[in-house]
Design a protein around this motif. Structure first.
Motif, mmCIF file in Angstrom:
data_model
loop_
_atom_site.group_PDB
_atom_site.id
_atom_site.type_symbol
_atom_site.label_atom_id
_atom_site.label_comp_id
_atom_site.label_asym_id
_atom_site.label_seq_id
_atom_site.Cartn_x
_atom_site.Cartn_y
_atom_site.Cartn_z
ATOM 1 N N LEU A 1 0.839 -1.194 -0.092
ATOM 2 C CA LEU A 1 -0.159 -0.093 -0.083
ATOM 3 C C LEU A 1 0.725 1.151 0.057
ATOM 4 C CD1 LEU A 1 -2.821 -1.122 2.626
ATOM 5 C CD2 LEU A 1 -3.258 -0.660 -0.010
ATOM 6 N N PHE A 2 2.057 1.170 0.662
ATOM 7 C CA PHE A 2 2.737 2.526 1.005
ATOM 8 C C PHE A 2 4.044 2.584 0.607
ATOM 9 C CE2 PHE A 2 -0.840 2.471 4.160
ATOM 10 C CZ PHE A 2 -1.578 3.288 3.530
ATOM 11 N N ASN A 3 4.543 1.204 0.065
ATOM 12 C CA ASN A 3 5.999 1.092 -0.278
ATOM 13 C C ASN A 3 6.845 1.255 1.017
ATOM 14 O OD1 ASN A 3 7.930 0.964 -2.576
ATOM 15 N ND2 ASN A 3 8.764 2.875 -1.943
ATOM 16 N N VAL A 4 6.495 0.835 2.138
ATOM 17 C CA VAL A 4 7.354 0.655 3.296
ATOM 18 C C VAL A 4 8.367 -0.290 2.946
ATOM 19 C CG1 VAL A 4 7.323 0.103 5.797
ATOM 20 C CG2 VAL A 4 5.531 1.286 4.888
ATOM 21 N N THR A 5 9.497 -0.170 3.483
ATOM 22 C CA THR A 5 10.813 -0.956 2.801
ATOM 23 C C THR A 5 10.916 -1.029 1.537
ATOM 24 O OG1 THR A 5 9.712 -3.171 2.886
ATOM 25 C CG2 THR A 5 10.115 -2.367 4.938
ATOM 26 N N GLY A 6 10.459 -0.272 0.588
ATOM 27 C CA GLY A 6 10.789 -0.167 -0.687
ATOM 28 C C GLY A 6 11.870 0.630 -1.274
ATOM 29 N N GLY A 7 11.959 1.090 -2.484
ATOM 30 C CA GLY A 7 12.997 1.865 -2.920
ATOM 31 C C GLY A 7 12.908 3.280 -2.471
ATOM 32 N N ARG A 8 14.231 3.822 -2.409
ATOM 33 C CA ARG A 8 13.845 5.385 -2.151
ATOM 34 C C ARG A 8 13.645 6.156 -3.343
ATOM 35 N NH1 ARG A 8 17.321 3.000 1.552
ATOM 36 N NH2 ARG A 8 17.142 3.319 3.562
#
Length: 237
Positions: A196-203
Motif C-alpha cells: 500500500l505505501f512502499n514501506v521498506t521499498g526503494g527510495r
C-alpha cells in the motif's frame, strides 16, 4: 625485520582483489537438467497443493463450528481448532504462493502465457497483485540491497538505524521481546504496508526520489503508481 615482513604480507593480503566469477560461468557450472521446465509437472503441483488446501477446509468445517453458523456460538475447542487451521492452511497456501512466484520468474513452464495465467489466478486467490508484484519483485532481484533503487527489503541507512524508534524499543524491551515484536511487525503488518505505501521499498523510483517511510503515490494497485514505468501500466490495469 620479521615484523616488517609480516606487515608487508598482511598489507598484500588486504589489498588483494577478490575475483568473482561472471554470471555466465556460474550458470555454466549448473547441470542443464536444473533448467528444464515441465508444464505437466508444474500443473500437477498446483493440483496437489489445491487438494491439500481443500482437505484442510473440509476437515475444519466438518469438525468445528463455523462462526455465525446454526450450530451455535464457538466453543473453546472451536477457537483453538480454527487457530490451528489458520496455521495449517496458511502453510499449505504458501505452496500456491511459491508456485505463483515461479510463474513470475518464468520458471513454472516454458510458456509465458501459461505462467502469467496460473500466476495471476493463484496470487489473486491469495490477495497478491500478481503483475504489480512481478515487476517489483524482479527489480528486487536485479537491485538487491541497493539503497536507492532496491525493492521490498531495502536496508536502512546509518542515520535511520541510529534514530529509528525501533532501536529505542529494542533498548527498552530487550532481545527476546523485541524479536517477538519484529515477527509480528513483519508477518502481520509488513506485507500490506509494503503493497500500500512502499514501506521498506526503494527510495528512488524511475529516477525520482520518493517519500520515506510512507509514500502515498507508490502503491501496487494503481497503474499510474510511481512504482511502475509507463510501459507496465497496461499490464497492471
Amino acid at each position: 625485520m620479521c615484523r616488517g615482513s609480516e606487515s608487508s604480507t598482511a598489507d598484500a593480503g588486504a589489498t588483494k582483489a577478490v575475483t568473482v566469477p561472471p554470471l555466465a560461468e556460474l550458470r555454466a557450472a549448473i547441470p542443464a537438467k536444473c533448467f528444464e521446465r515441465s508444464a505437466a509437472r508444474a500443473l500437477t503441483l498446483v493440483l496437489r497443493d489445491g487438494l491439500v488446501i481443500a482437505s484442510f477446509a473440509a476437515v475444519a468445517t466438518c469438525l468445528l463450528r463455523v462462526p455465525g453458523g446454526s450450530a451455535g456460538p464457538l466453543r473453546a475447542v472451536d477457537w483453538v481448532g480454527w487457530l490451528l487451521y489458520a496455521f495449517a492452511q496458511g502453510t499449505a497456501g504458501t505452496g500456491w504462493w511459491v508456485l505463483a512466484h515461479e510463474c513470475g520468474h518464468g520458471g513454472f513452464s516454458p510458456s509465458s502465457l501459461l505462467n502469467n495465467t496460473v500466476g495471476w489466478v493463484l496470487h489473486s486467490a491469495l490477495l497478491v497483485p500478481y503483475f504489480s508484484w512481478q515487476y517489483s519483485h524482479g527489480k528486487h532481484h536485479s537491485k538487491t540491497n541497493h539503497l536507492l533503487d532496491g525493492e521490498s527489503h531495502v536496508p536502512d541507512s546509518k542515520d535511520e538505524v541510529t534514530t529509528a524508534i525501533m532501536r529505542k524499543l529494542h533498548n527498552i524491551l530487550g532481545d527476546d521481546c523485541f524479536a517477538i515484536l519484529e515477527l509480528v511487525n513483519h508477518l502481520v503488518f509488513g506485507w500490506p504496508m509494503y503493497l500500500l505505501f512502499n514501506v521498506t521499498g526503494g527510495r528512488r523510483l524511475n529516477g525520482k526520489e520518493v517519500a520515506k517511510p510512507l509514500s502515498f503515490a507508490a502503491d501496487h494497485f494503481r497503474p499510474t503508481s510511481d512504482l511502475f514505468p509507463e510501459a507496465w501500466r497496461f499490464r497492471i490495469a
